[in-house]
Write a protein that holds these residues in place. Sequence first.
Motif, PDB file in Angstrom:
ATOM      1  N   ARG A 262       0.836  -1.203   0.000  1.00  0.00           N
ATOM      2  CA  ARG A 262       0.000   0.000   0.000  1.00  0.00           C
ATOM      3  C   ARG A 262       0.871   1.253   0.000  1.00  0.00           C
ATOM      4  O   ARG A 262       1.916   1.298   0.642  1.00  0.00           O
ATOM      5  CB  ARG A 262      -0.913   0.010   1.231  1.00  0.00           C
ATOM      6  N   ALA A 263       0.422   2.262  -0.727  1.00  0.00           N
ATOM      7  CA  ALA A 263       1.093   3.562  -0.759  1.00  0.00           C
ATOM      8  C   ALA A 263       0.139   4.640  -0.264  1.00  0.00           C
ATOM      9  O   ALA A 263      -1.089   4.528  -0.400  1.00  0.00           O
ATOM     10  CB  ALA A 263       1.563   3.903  -2.170  1.00  0.00           C
ATOM     11  N   PHE A 264       0.723   5.691   0.298  1.00  0.00           N
ATOM     12  CA  PHE A 264      -0.025   6.861   0.755  1.00  0.00           C
ATOM     13  C   PHE A 264       0.606   8.081   0.100  1.00  0.00           C
ATOM     14  O   PHE A 264       1.818   8.251   0.117  1.00  0.00           O
ATOM     15  CB  PHE A 264       0.026   6.968   2.279  1.00  0.00           C
ATOM     16  N   MET A 265      -0.225   8.944  -0.485  1.00  0.00           N
ATOM     17  CA  MET A 265       0.252  10.025  -1.342  1.00  0.00           C
ATOM     18  C   MET A 265      -0.286  11.367  -0.857  1.00  0.00           C
ATOM     19  O   MET A 265      -1.364  11.798  -1.252  1.00  0.00           O
ATOM     20  CB  MET A 265      -0.173   9.748  -2.784  1.00  0.00           C
ATOM     21  N   PRO A 266       0.457  12.040   0.034  1.00  0.00           N
ATOM     22  CA  PRO A 266       0.023  13.348   0.528  1.00  0.00           C
ATOM     23  C   PRO A 266       0.395  14.458  -0.432  1.00  0.00           C
ATOM     24  O   PRO A 266       1.342  14.333  -1.212  1.00  0.00           O
ATOM     25  CB  PRO A 266       0.814  13.480   1.839  1.00  0.00           C
TER      26      PRO A 266
ATOM     27  N   VAL B 275      -5.369  21.054   0.052  1.00  0.00           N
ATOM     28  CA  VAL B 275      -4.745  19.946   0.774  1.00  0.00           C
ATOM     29  C   VAL B 275      -5.554  18.670   0.570  1.00  0.00           C
ATOM     30  O   VAL B 275      -6.780  18.691   0.485  1.00  0.00           O
ATOM     31  CB  VAL B 275      -4.614  20.263   2.284  1.00  0.00           C
ATOM     32  N   GLY B 276      -4.854  17.548   0.452  1.00  0.00           N
ATOM     33  CA  GLY B 276      -5.523  16.266   0.259  1.00  0.00           C
ATOM     34  C   GLY B 276      -4.509  15.155   0.092  1.00  0.00           C
ATOM     35  O   GLY B 276      -3.296  15.385   0.063  1.00  0.00           O
ATOM     36  N   GLU B 277      -4.996  13.940  -0.016  1.00  0.00           N
ATOM     37  CA  GLU B 277      -4.142  12.775  -0.131  1.00  0.00           C
ATOM     38  C   GLU B 277      -4.914  11.621  -0.750  1.00  0.00           C
ATOM     39  O   GLU B 277      -6.134  11.678  -0.900  1.00  0.00           O
ATOM     40  CB  GLU B 277      -3.584  12.347   1.229  1.00  0.00           C
ATOM     41  N   ALA B 278      -4.174  10.577  -1.099  1.00  0.00           N
ATOM     42  CA  ALA B 278      -4.776   9.370  -1.674  1.00  0.00           C
ATOM     43  C   ALA B 278      -4.040   8.154  -1.147  1.00  0.00           C
ATOM     44  O   ALA B 278      -2.930   8.256  -0.617  1.00  0.00           O
ATOM     45  CB  ALA B 278      -4.703   9.411  -3.199  1.00  0.00           C
ATOM     46  N   THR B 279      -4.664   6.994  -1.281  1.00  0.00           N
ATOM     47  CA  THR B 279      -4.008   5.733  -0.972  1.00  0.00           C
ATOM     48  C   THR B 279      -4.284   4.759  -2.113  1.00  0.00           C
ATOM     49  O   THR B 279      -5.297   4.872  -2.814  1.00  0.00           O
ATOM     50  CB  THR B 279      -4.484   5.149   0.380  1.00  0.00           C
ATOM     51  N   ALA B 280      -3.351   3.832  -2.322  1.00  0.00           N
ATOM     52  CA  ALA B 280      -3.467   2.903  -3.453  1.00  0.00           C
ATOM     53  C   ALA B 280      -2.658   1.654  -3.163  1.00  0.00           C
ATOM     54  O   ALA B 280      -1.813   1.634  -2.259  1.00  0.00           O
ATOM     55  CB  ALA B 280      -2.966   3.567  -4.735  1.00  0.00           C
TER      56      ALA B 280
ATOM     57  N   GLN C  15      -2.642  17.227  -9.270  1.00  0.00           N
ATOM     58  CA  GLN C  15      -1.712  18.168  -8.650  1.00  0.00           C
ATOM     59  C   GLN C  15      -0.972  17.540  -7.462  1.00  0.00           C
ATOM     60  O   GLN C  15      -0.236  18.220  -6.758  1.00  0.00           O
ATOM     61  CB  GLN C  15      -2.405  19.464  -8.250  1.00  0.00           C
ATOM     62  N   LEU C  16      -1.139  16.234  -7.272  1.00  0.00           N
ATOM     63  CA  LEU C  16      -0.219  15.497  -6.399  1.00  0.00           C
ATOM     64  C   LEU C  16       1.117  15.293  -7.095  1.00  0.00           C
ATOM     65  O   LEU C  16       2.074  14.813  -6.474  1.00  0.00           O
ATOM     66  CB  LEU C  16      -0.804  14.124  -6.030  1.00  0.00           C
ATOM     67  N   VAL C  17       1.210  15.633  -8.380  1.00  0.00           N
ATOM     68  CA  VAL C  17       2.428  15.426  -9.161  1.00  0.00           C
ATOM     69  C   VAL C  17       3.627  16.033  -8.440  1.00  0.00           C
ATOM     70  O   VAL C  17       3.600  17.171  -7.979  1.00  0.00           O
ATOM     71  CB  VAL C  17       2.287  16.010 -10.584  1.00  0.00           C
ATOM     72  N   GLY C  18       4.693  15.239  -8.335  1.00  0.00           N
ATOM     73  CA  GLY C  18       5.899  15.668  -7.639  1.00  0.00           C
ATOM     74  C   GLY C  18       5.931  15.290  -6.182  1.00  0.00           C
ATOM     75  O   GLY C  18       6.978  15.352  -5.536  1.00  0.00           O
ATOM     76  N   GLY C  19       4.786  14.886  -5.635  1.00  0.00           N
ATOM     77  CA  GLY C  19       4.720  14.518  -4.224  1.00  0.00           C
ATOM     78  C   GLY C  19       5.214  13.100  -3.977  1.00  0.00           C
ATOM     79  O   GLY C  19       5.431  12.322  -4.912  1.00  0.00           O
ATOM     80  N   PRO C  20       5.374  12.714  -2.709  1.00  0.00           N
ATOM     81  CA  PRO C  20       5.893  11.391  -2.392  1.00  0.00           C
ATOM     82  C   PRO C  20       4.803  10.330  -2.346  1.00  0.00           C
ATOM     83  O   PRO C  20       3.652  10.618  -1.997  1.00  0.00           O
ATOM     84  CB  PRO C  20       6.494  11.590  -0.995  1.00  0.00           C
ATOM     85  N   ALA C  21       5.166   9.107  -2.702  1.00  0.00           N
ATOM     86  CA  ALA C  21       4.332   7.928  -2.463  1.00  0.00           C
ATOM     87  C   ALA C  21       5.008   7.172  -1.323  1.00  0.00           C
ATOM     88  O   ALA C  21       6.120   6.665  -1.478  1.00  0.00           O
ATOM     89  CB  ALA C  21       4.223   7.062  -3.712  1.00  0.00           C
ATOM     90  N   LEU C  22       4.357   7.119  -0.154  1.00  0.00           N
ATOM     91  CA  LEU C  22       4.971   6.610   1.069  1.00  0.00           C
ATOM     92  C   LEU C  22       4.478   5.212   1.404  1.00  0.00           C
ATOM     93  O   LEU C  22       3.313   4.873   1.165  1.00  0.00           O
ATOM     94  CB  LEU C  22       4.640   7.535   2.240  1.00  0.00           C
ATOM     95  N   ASN C  23       5.365   4.397   2.001  1.00  0.00           N
ATOM     96  CA  ASN C  23       4.917   3.109   2.537  1.00  0.00           C
ATOM     97  C   ASN C  23       4.404   3.303   3.955  1.00  0.00           C
ATOM     98  O   ASN C  23       4.323   4.447   4.452  1.00  0.00           O
ATOM     99  CB  ASN C  23       6.036   2.061   2.456  1.00  0.00           C
ATOM    100  N   ASP C  24       4.059   2.218   4.631  1.00  0.00           N
ATOM    101  CA  ASP C  24       3.459   2.373   5.953  1.00  0.00           C
ATOM    102  C   ASP C  24       4.453   2.807   7.020  1.00  0.00           C
ATOM    103  O   ASP C  24       4.072   3.074   8.164  1.00  0.00           O
ATOM    104  CB  ASP C  24       2.722   1.098   6.371  1.00  0.00           C
ATOM    105  N   ASN C  25       5.740   2.893   6.670  1.00  0.00           N
ATOM    106  CA  ASN C  25       6.742   3.433   7.585  1.00  0.00           C
ATOM    107  C   ASN C  25       7.113   4.877   7.249  1.00  0.00           C
ATOM    108  O   ASN C  25       8.118   5.395   7.743  1.00  0.00           O
ATOM    109  CB  ASN C  25       8.015   2.571   7.541  1.00  0.00           C
ATOM    110  N   SER C  26       6.321   5.513   6.411  1.00  0.00           N
ATOM    111  CA  SER C  26       6.559   6.900   5.975  1.00  0.00           C
ATOM    112  C   SER C  26       7.853   7.061   5.185  1.00  0.00           C
ATOM    113  O   SER C  26       8.482   8.121   5.196  1.00  0.00           O
ATOM    114  CB  SER C  26       6.572   7.861   7.183  1.00  0.00           C
ATOM    115  N   HIS C  27       8.259   6.000   4.469  1.00  0.00           N
ATOM    116  CA  HIS C  27       9.431   6.056   3.609  1.00  0.00           C
ATOM    117  C   HIS C  27       8.986   6.189   2.155  1.00  0.00           C
ATOM    118  O   HIS C  27       7.995   5.575   1.742  1.00  0.00           O
ATOM    119  CB  HIS C  27      10.288   4.801   3.779  1.00  0.00           C
ATOM    120  N   VAL C  28       9.730   6.962   1.367  1.00  0.00           N
ATOM    121  CA  VAL C  28       9.328   7.272  -0.001  1.00  0.00           C
ATOM    122  C   VAL C  28       9.631   6.098  -0.934  1.00  0.00           C
ATOM    123  O   VAL C  28      10.773   5.652  -1.038  1.00  0.00           O
ATOM    124  CB  VAL C  28      10.054   8.533  -0.511  1.00  0.00           C
TER     125      VAL C  28
END
Length: 273
Positions: free
Chosen positions: A139-143, A150-155, A193-206
């Motif tokens: 799973r990824a989290f995309m702030p 402001v917003g985010e997604a998960t995938a 407009q999330l473009v350029g943002g990080p896709a994080l794992n569950d440990n907040s690593h990119v």
Amino acid sequence: MKFDWLLYAAALTALVTVTGSWHEVSDAPPAPPPPGIGEMSLFATYTPFTASSIINLPVDDRKIMTGTAFSISKTGEWIVAEKSVGKCTHPFLNIGGNLAVPFRTRPIPGHEGYLIAMTDGGGRPLSMADPANVKPGIRAFMPGYPGGTVGEATARLIGRTMMKHSKRFEGSEPVLAWAKAGQTYELKSDLNQLVGGPALNDNSHVMGITLKENPRRGRIYTSVPETVTAIASLADRKPDYDSEATITKRNYGIVSDTLRREYRVAQVGCIIA
């Protein structure tokens, strides 16, 4: 021959079953209201940026918001998508209210779709994930700032594919394809407009850099992890042993708000000359 078709049918059934099981709606709660201009003016002295680098933004018709950036060095280096900057001569990071920090950019040889933005001071850098741990189903989290807010997604990760660049003669880039599983509740825009943002794992690593959404297919695309680690290695990074937040599908909105509040994830914009 019949046996081959049976194997093909079994593999196709397994793929449909697995990706179908990822179809979920794990929406994050609505983002908190932004602080007012007066409140942000009080907070300006507490940002990681030098006071002399903070500017007042012009009125709304003189600026546009274009994407998301994230910190890779406490000295003020950020990853941004080239398409977020384009031909803008006055790009900035929005730090809230009517305040911003202008940035300069430098190209990244071999990674033409990305730039390193440079500011005077910066938020604590995000840590990089081990590419060997980025596997289908993760799973990824995309702030960030989809649609300029402001917003985010998960995938969930489907796998690797190739993405053609829009410019002629630029070829294709290996990317990760993700099945969207949730986003900020009642978000009124797409996620581009999330473009350029990080896709994080569950440990907040990119694990990757967010590139685009295909709403019709329910897909989000990011860079491969090798790309983001290669770019981050060019920055003035120091070992960071601070613990990171654990992210889940229940708290990713809260963690995303924290990353934005701590200036580790920031909004990219352009002042129209």
